[in-house]
Design an enzyme around this catalytic site. Structure first.
Site, mmCIF file in Angstrom:
data_model
loop_
_atom_site.group_PDB
_atom_site.id
_atom_site.type_symbol
_atom_site.label_atom_id
_atom_site.label_comp_id
_atom_site.label_asym_id
_atom_site.label_seq_id
_atom_site.Cartn_x
_atom_site.Cartn_y
_atom_site.Cartn_z
ATOM 1 N N HIS A 1 4.520 5.590 11.630
ATOM 2 C CA HIS A 1 4.050 5.488 10.307
ATOM 3 C C HIS A 1 3.273 6.592 10.122
ATOM 4 O O HIS A 1 1.781 6.533 9.831
ATOM 5 C CB HIS A 1 3.321 4.361 10.144
ATOM 6 C CG HIS A 1 3.178 3.746 8.645
ATOM 7 N ND1 HIS A 1 3.252 4.554 7.631
ATOM 8 C CD2 HIS A 1 2.521 2.634 8.280
ATOM 9 C CE1 HIS A 1 3.142 3.873 6.573
ATOM 10 N NE2 HIS A 1 2.650 2.538 6.866
ATOM 11 N N ARG B 1 11.211 3.864 3.833
ATOM 12 C CA ARG B 1 10.675 3.037 4.673
ATOM 13 C C ARG B 1 11.841 2.253 5.215
ATOM 14 O O ARG B 1 12.622 1.833 4.257
ATOM 15 C CB ARG B 1 9.655 2.123 4.299
ATOM 16 C CG ARG B 1 9.609 0.878 5.212
ATOM 17 C CD ARG B 1 8.042 0.041 4.974
ATOM 18 N NE ARG B 1 6.936 0.894 4.954
ATOM 19 C CZ ARG B 1 5.677 0.238 4.895
ATOM 20 N NH1 ARG B 1 5.630 -1.016 4.843
ATOM 21 N NH2 ARG B 1 4.715 0.829 5.124
ATOM 22 N N ARG C 1 0.586 -1.221 -0.080
ATOM 23 C CA ARG C 1 -0.127 -0.073 0.074
ATOM 24 C C ARG C 1 0.899 1.463 -0.010
ATOM 25 O O ARG C 1 0.683 2.163 -0.719
ATOM 26 C CB ARG C 1 -0.897 -0.021 1.367
ATOM 27 C CG ARG C 1 -2.309 -0.495 0.971
ATOM 28 C CD ARG C 1 -2.677 -1.283 2.527
ATOM 29 N NE ARG C 1 -1.796 -2.129 2.782
ATOM 30 C CZ ARG C 1 -1.748 -3.276 2.089
ATOM 31 N NH1 ARG C 1 -2.838 -3.510 1.393
ATOM 32 N NH2 ARG C 1 -0.777 -4.312 2.591
ATOM 33 N N THR C 2 1.674 1.151 0.839
ATOM 34 C CA THR C 2 2.341 2.800 1.230
ATOM 35 C C THR C 2 3.261 2.907 -0.093
ATOM 36 O O THR C 2 3.172 4.094 -0.554
ATOM 37 C CB THR C 2 3.112 2.646 2.412
ATOM 38 O OG1 THR C 2 2.469 2.004 3.497
ATOM 39 C CG2 THR C 2 3.740 4.188 2.754
ATOM 40 N N LYS D 1 25.579 -3.424 -0.177
ATOM 41 C CA LYS D 1 27.078 -3.406 -0.105
ATOM 42 C C LYS D 1 27.495 -2.480 1.156
ATOM 43 O O LYS D 1 28.682 -2.348 1.049
ATOM 44 C CB LYS D 1 27.370 -2.672 -1.470
ATOM 45 C CG LYS D 1 27.124 -3.401 -2.647
ATOM 46 C CD LYS D 1 27.248 -2.196 -3.781
ATOM 47 C CE LYS D 1 26.489 -2.592 -4.991
ATOM 48 N NZ LYS D 1 26.726 -1.687 -6.046
#
Ligand code: CP
Length: 306
Positions: free
Chosen positions: A129, A101, A51-52, A80
């Site tokens: 959030h 995120r 969703r986000t 890396k």
């Protein structure tokens, strides 16, 4: 330059303007279809998302802009060993705004302090959030018409549930809001929310274990998933995961105008038999997520239409 790291980064009045803008975008999408032409959104997702990430991308595309980014740490140079601060300095050369995120609490804050573009916290570990909170607030505002004098049941994983923590922070700013915190003992709301947010601000709340008892007298029921990825021990997860299942029988006990919200994804905590109940608004909520992210992108990029 403004970032969005915490749901409280917007004042009550700024938030009201954002929600009004989101409502206008929903009503008049054509008006905004070219608003971000020539602008690029980077989505830097070190954790899984449907969703986000996709609603951010849909939001920018709906505004006529473009998107770039990565959807897992493994497909970026984080694999890396590159730091978040170096990554965001580089992304700042490629994009006009970034949604990030990350599994670590505070990662978006670190990114914002090294960025030369607006940074949006799209979820940082079990912490916050904020764009889910904006989505929740737009859903409540659009469907209930108010934030004050609401009795809000928060059910499930209240310990690790960052959406719940962010929503509490946002709703305590309105008068007459009361919380019923419904969770098993092991997943109770953390002390830094109970004492430092609810107690300090004299917000009325009760902690209960049985959903059946609480559901009879709520304006909103906010269900959450027990999050496997936040548990250290698989046995604990298995013991907790089906603690709450909202089904038709429990919905019969609920008020006729109670709304059921869920940030999604759900696993078993809401039976699919509830989906057709008009009080179940979690898929509408996901749609509101696009409008509010469109409004957020316009606001952070300081783009005004009209
Ligand atoms: N609600 C939410 O954050 O969903 P995703 O994890 O799919 O982005």
């Amino acid at each position: 330059m403004k970032h969005l790291l915490n749901p409280l980064d917007f004042t009550v009045s700024e938030l009201y303007s954002l929600l009004k803008l989101a409502n206008d975008i929903e009503a008049n999408p054509d008006k905004y279809a070219h608003a971000c032409e020539g602008k690029k959104l980077a989505t830097c997702f070190y954790e899984p998302s449907t969703r986000t990430r996709l609603s951010f991308e849909a939001a920018m595309l709906n505004l006529g802009g473009s998107v770039l980014g990565f959807s897992s740490a493994d497909s970026s140079s984080a694999a890396k060993g590159e730091s978040v601060s170096d990554t965001i300095r580089v992304i700042s050369c490629y994009a006009d705004i970034c949604a990030i995120r990350h599994p670590k609490e505070g990662a978006a804050l670190v990114a914002s302090s090294h960025a030369s573009i607006p940074v949006i916290n799209a979820g940082d570990g079990g912490h916050q959030h904020p764009t889910q909170t904006l989505t929740d607030l737009l859903t409540i505002y659009s469907l209930k018409g108010r934030f004050d004098n609401l009795k809000v049941g928060l059910c499930g994983d209240l310990k690790f549930g960052r959406t719940v923590h962010s929503l509490i922070h946002a709703l305590i700013r309105y008068p007459g809001v009361e919380f019923i915190l419904i969770s098993p003992e092991e997943l109770r709301i953390p002390g830094y929310i109970r004492e430092d947010v609810l107690d300090v601000n004299h917000i009325p709340y009760q902690e209960v274990e049985r959903l059946e008892d609480a559901i009879t007298d709520l304006d909103l029921l906010y269900m959450t998933r027990v999050q496997r990825e936040r548990f250290f021990n698989e046995e604990d997860y298995i013991r907790m995961k089906d603690f709450y299942i909202l089904d038709k029988a429990k919905m019969k006990l609920a008020p006729k105008d109670m709304l059921v919200l869920h940030p999604l994804p759900r696993v078993n905590e809401i039976s699919t038999e509830v989906d057709d109940d008009p009080r179940a608004v979690y898929f509408k909520q996901a749609r509101y997520g696009v409008y509010v992210r469109m409004a957020l992108i316009l606001t952070l990029l300081d783009i005004h239409i009209d």
